[in-house]
Scaffold this motif. Structure first.
Motif, short mmCIF file in Angstrom:
data_model
loop_
_atom_site.label_atom_id
_atom_site.label_comp_id
_atom_site.label_asym_id
_atom_site.label_seq_id
_atom_site.Cartn_x
_atom_site.Cartn_y
_atom_site.Cartn_z
N VAL A 54 0.99 -1.43 0.26
CA VAL A 54 0.22 -0.02 -0.23
C VAL A 54 0.84 1.59 -0.02
O VAL A 54 0.65 2.23 -1.10
CB VAL A 54 -0.81 -0.33 1.24
N ALA A 58 1.20 3.91 -3.20
CA ALA A 58 0.82 4.77 -2.54
C ALA A 58 1.21 5.83 -3.41
O ALA A 58 1.16 7.02 -3.67
CB ALA A 58 0.08 4.62 -1.74
N ARG A 70 -2.16 11.18 -7.13
CA ARG A 70 -2.26 9.94 -5.98
C ARG A 70 -1.99 9.61 -4.74
O ARG A 70 -2.77 9.00 -3.99
CB ARG A 70 -1.19 8.53 -7.10
N VAL A 74 -5.15 8.45 -2.59
CA VAL A 74 -5.34 7.36 -1.57
C VAL A 74 -5.84 8.21 -0.39
O VAL A 74 -6.31 6.70 0.62
CB VAL A 74 -3.93 6.84 -1.13
N GLY A 77 -9.40 8.12 0.28
CA GLY A 77 -9.72 6.24 0.35
C GLY A 77 -9.45 5.99 1.92
O GLY A 77 -10.22 5.54 2.54
N ALA A 78 -8.44 6.22 2.60
CA ALA A 78 -7.74 5.42 3.61
C ALA A 78 -8.85 6.42 4.17
O ALA A 78 -9.29 5.93 5.52
CB ALA A 78 -6.41 5.94 3.60
N ALA A 94 -11.02 7.37 -3.40
CA ALA A 94 -9.65 7.36 -4.04
C ALA A 94 -9.35 7.93 -5.76
O ALA A 94 -9.03 8.96 -6.12
CB ALA A 94 -8.83 5.98 -3.71
N THR A 98 -7.67 11.89 -7.37
CA THR A 98 -6.65 11.49 -8.34
C THR A 98 -7.22 12.00 -9.38
O THR A 98 -6.29 13.32 -9.74
CB THR A 98 -5.89 10.33 -8.24
N ALA B 168 -5.00 5.45 -8.09
CA ALA B 168 -4.82 4.99 -6.56
C ALA B 168 -5.55 4.84 -6.53
O ALA B 168 -5.70 4.07 -4.78
CB ALA B 168 -5.08 6.86 -6.38
N PRO B 171 -4.25 0.63 -4.37
CA PRO B 171 -3.13 1.19 -2.66
C PRO B 171 -5.10 1.15 -2.57
O PRO B 171 -4.70 0.63 -0.81
CB PRO B 171 -2.38 2.36 -2.55
N ALA B 172 -5.51 2.04 -2.29
CA ALA B 172 -6.84 1.61 -1.80
C ALA B 172 -7.65 1.12 -1.54
O ALA B 172 -8.30 0.56 0.02
CB ALA B 172 -7.98 3.27 -2.33
#
Lengths: 107, 236
Positions: A54, A58, A70, A74, A77-78, A94, A98, B168, B171-172
């Motif tokens: 990850v 990322a 990017r 991410v 998204g996190a 995510a 981006t 992206a 990884p998400a």
């Protein structure tokens, strides 16, 4: 550039090696009974590997930094995952973040 | 703060839908792989053959990139194998879900990719883990290869997938599936140590090696108290 025969041979070797990597675990672990502690460590090892995947996918591109678009996507998204948003929302948020940042000219 | 980590489960009824989403995203990435490979001047059969017999996105991109840049095929194979070496620990950790019998083990092993492992990790009961593994594995194999064929022959229509932000998404996806497994402090410590090791090593080492070195972070899990549930799932 390589010839067709070289490419076929290289593909075959890569495929065989990759399969051997994948096959080793399922076959070997069926022959031995792992102690509970080893099972636990394996569980941790997979979490560590995925976490490292990850982070590197990322934040990095090749040997350098991945830019801003990017990592920002991410991160959004996190945040969604952290707030227990549905999986669908996490992934789309995510990618959309981006994409929009790139549309606005971010790298 | 801590309760956030604790028990976020992936609801079973959403499993198929979530897997379908990842399959769709991977199909687009597969299409870009096909388009990029033929765009680099490599033969059209190469992306399709690689995708069926190697079935590992990162290694495939690396392989065609090196070969197209005039690198030796041996170097490209070595680079691809280094990136794929993480499947050894993956296999030890999720190998139990493949079941017994040689056919299941052979086919199941070939379907082992990052997303398959992550979806399996996010499930707790043995039956659900098996279902997640096989559903994700077969779904990704079909969608990835279908995407590659479309991209290889309709490449110009694909354009730049970076504009879609799909880099992206990967990884998400992994992070969302991983989060529930970070439930205990030792596991979190190990993951953090692994991440720092991998990031610190990335500028200096070839692709694949930083992620393998991250395994040293596992030692950080043992540094604390014992009796914690590692990986937040039942070891059997």
């Amino acid at each position: 550039m390589s010839t067709g025969t070289e490419l076929v041979a290289a593909t075959a070797v890569l495929a065989a090696g990759t399969f051997a990597f994948r096959f080793a675990g399922p076959v070997l672990r069926s022959r031995v009974t792992l102690p509970v502690r080893a099972e636990r460590l394996l569980g941790v090892a997979v979490v560590v590997l995925l976490a490292a995947l990850v982070a590197t996918s990322a934040l990095t591109q090749g040997h350098g930094f991945a830019g801003t678009a990017r990592p920002a996507g991410v991160a959004v998204g996190a945040l969604c995952a952290w707030r227990r948003a549905p999986f669908l929302v996490v992934v789309l948020a995510a990618a959309a973040t981006t994409a929009v940042l790139r549309l606005l000219g971010a790298s | 703060m801590r309760s956030i980590w604790r028990t976020k489960k992936l609801p079973t009824r959403h499993l198929a839908r979530d897997i379908a989403l990842v399959c769709a995203a991977d199909a687009v990435v597969g299409a870009s792989f096909g388009a990029i490979t033929v765009g680099l001047g490599l033969p059209a059969w190469l992306p399709m053959l690689l995708s069926v017999v190697v079935f590992a996105g990162a290694a495939q991109f690396l392989f065609v990139g090196l070969v197209a840049a005039g690198g030796s095929p041996i170097a490209a194979v070595a680079a691809g194998l280094l990136v794929n070496a993480r499947h050894v620990p993956f296999g030890f950790a999720v190998g139990d879900v493949l079941g017994t019998g040689w056919l299941r083990r052979v086919v199941g092993s070939h379907l082992m990719v990052d997303e398959t492992v992550a979806f399996t990790l996010a499930q707790h009961e043995p039956a659900r883990r098996r279902r997640a593994y096989w559903l994700c594995g077969t779904g990704l194999f079909l969608s990835w290869n279908a995407g590659v064929v479309l991209g290889t022959y309709g490449g110009q229509a694909i354009g730049d997938t970076d504009a879609l932000g799909l880099d992206a998404a990967f990884p998400a996806v992994l992070l969302a599936l991983l989060l529930p497994s970070l439930g205990t402090p030792p596991t979190r410590r190990a993951a953090l140590a692994g991440v720092l090791i991998a990031l610190a090593a990335t500028p200096f080492l070839p692709a694949g090696l930083p992620v393998l070195l991250a395994l040293a972070g596992v030692a950080a899990a043992g540094a604390g108290r014992t009796g914690d549930r590692a990986g937040a799932r039942d070891p059997r």
